[in-house]
Design a protein around this motif. Structure first.
Motif, mmCIF file in Angstrom:
data_model
loop_
_atom_site.group_PDB
_atom_site.id
_atom_site.type_symbol
_atom_site.label_atom_id
_atom_site.label_comp_id
_atom_site.label_asym_id
_atom_site.label_seq_id
_atom_site.Cartn_x
_atom_site.Cartn_y
_atom_site.Cartn_z
ATOM 1 N N GLY A 145 -0.736 -3.997 4.410
ATOM 2 C CA GLY A 145 0.038 -4.650 2.484
ATOM 3 C C GLY A 145 1.357 -4.740 2.973
ATOM 4 O O GLY A 145 2.363 -3.909 3.848
ATOM 5 N N ASN A 146 1.548 -5.888 1.581
ATOM 6 C CA ASN A 146 2.721 -5.723 1.555
ATOM 7 C C ASN A 146 4.230 -4.166 1.347
ATOM 8 O O ASN A 146 3.254 -3.637 0.229
ATOM 9 N N SER A 147 5.171 -4.461 1.127
ATOM 10 C CA SER A 147 6.034 -3.257 0.607
ATOM 11 C C SER A 147 7.195 -3.577 0.743
ATOM 12 O O SER A 147 7.619 -4.267 1.475
ATOM 13 N N ARG A 187 -6.943 0.508 1.322
ATOM 14 C CA ARG A 187 -5.802 0.819 1.621
ATOM 15 C C ARG A 187 -5.273 1.833 1.670
ATOM 16 O O ARG A 187 -5.322 3.406 0.857
ATOM 17 N N PRO A 196 -0.034 -9.752 11.916
ATOM 18 C CA PRO A 196 -0.369 -9.251 10.558
ATOM 19 C C PRO A 196 -1.720 -7.662 10.363
ATOM 20 O O PRO A 196 -2.152 -7.522 9.505
ATOM 21 N N THR A 241 9.273 -5.421 6.721
ATOM 22 C CA THR A 241 8.801 -6.776 6.709
ATOM 23 C C THR A 241 7.481 -6.759 7.427
ATOM 24 O O THR A 241 7.286 -6.070 8.250
ATOM 25 N N ILE A 242 6.479 -7.192 7.524
ATOM 26 C CA ILE A 242 5.227 -7.793 7.743
ATOM 27 C C ILE A 242 5.554 -8.807 8.997
ATOM 28 O O ILE A 242 6.247 -10.163 9.251
#
Length: 269
Positions: free
Chosen positions: A40-42, A6, A52, A46-47
């Motif tokens: 990655g998510n955060s 990551r 993605p 937003t993705i």
């Protein structure tokens, strides 16, 4: 190639940021590989569902070596056990570059040292033969051994074992040799037994004679006898010679076709 690292990427006031992936040339693999980077998510963004992740294929440019194809053949499908000429087994490859060690396995019902010998002996002992640099083949020989203890044909089979250094010719992966028996199995004599009398009285002075007969007259022949019935030795009868009854054995002498023993009844009260 795979990665699950990551990496935080800070965009600051710019609408994008970049990183680079540099391929490394290797010679240990001949396959394409892939590199994939995913967002990655955060809570900070937003993705984009349509983008993605991004992937990269690192294409192989090396050419996989072409392995030699190896086969085996025997000069003779069958030889007599008393043959002075051995059979030659030839292990062949396409190409002549470099030494090539070929694994061999052996099977069949022929027994080493009894039915055959291999030269060089190390080929059989180690299950390995080497085709030398500049040569397309290597050979070993199988010499039959004449024996008199068996009257059957036997087989010797050599097969090429698997290796990462070559591929095996599916149509010539093994070679076999029949070692043919030349001995004639002896014709065994046929034995019979007969009594001179079906019945005698217990007070008879004349014994019954049992004759053991063979077809042929050559050599001494020991014949095993067994005895049964409810008559009791020493009480109801005696046998002469006594050794025949005691040992369960009678010998037909060389030149004779039969031998006899007598059973004398014993009168009891």
């Amino acid at each position: 190639m795979a990665s699950d690292s990551r990496w935080p990427v800070q965009c600051h006031l710019h609408p994008s940021a970049t990183f680079t992936v540099s391929p490394i040339a290797d010679t240990g693999s001949f396959l394409d590989v892939t590199f994939v980077s995913s967002i990655g998510n955060s809570a900070s963004y937003t993705i984009d569902a349509g983008a993605p992740s991004a992937s990269l294929t690192i294409a192989n440019v090396d050419v996989a070596p072409v392995l030699p194809v190896v086969s085996i053949a025997s000069s003779d499908p069958s030889i007599s056990e008393d043959s002075a000429s051995p059979a030659t087994f030839t292990v062949t490859r396409d190409g002549t570059s470099g030494d090539l060690a070929v694994t061999l396995t052996f099977s069949g019902d022929a027994v080493s040292g009894t039915d055959f010998s291999v030269s060089p002996s190390e080929v059989f002992d180690n299950g390995l033969i080497t085709i030398l640099d500049g040569q397309s083949s290597a050979t070993f020989t199988v010499s039959p051994i004449a024996n008199t203890g068996s009257f059957l044909d036997v087989s010797f089979v050599s097969s090429i074992g698997s290796s990462a250094s070559y591929t095996i010719d599916a149509g010539a992966s093994s070679a076999s040799l029949t070692i043919a028996n030349v001995d004639v199995a002896p014709v065994l004599p046929v034995i019979s037994i007969a009594s001179s009398d079906a019945s005698v009285n217990e007070d008879s002075a004349s014994p019954a004679t049992f004759t053991v007969t063979r077809d042929g007259t050559s050599g001494d022949l020991a014949v095993t006898l067994t005895f049964s019935g409810n008559a009791v030795s020493g009480t109801d009868f005696s046998v002469s010679p006594s050794e025949v009854f005691d040992n369960g054995l009678i010998t037909i002498l060389d030149g004779q076709s039969s031998a006899t023993f007598t059973v004398s009844p014993i009168a009891d009260t």
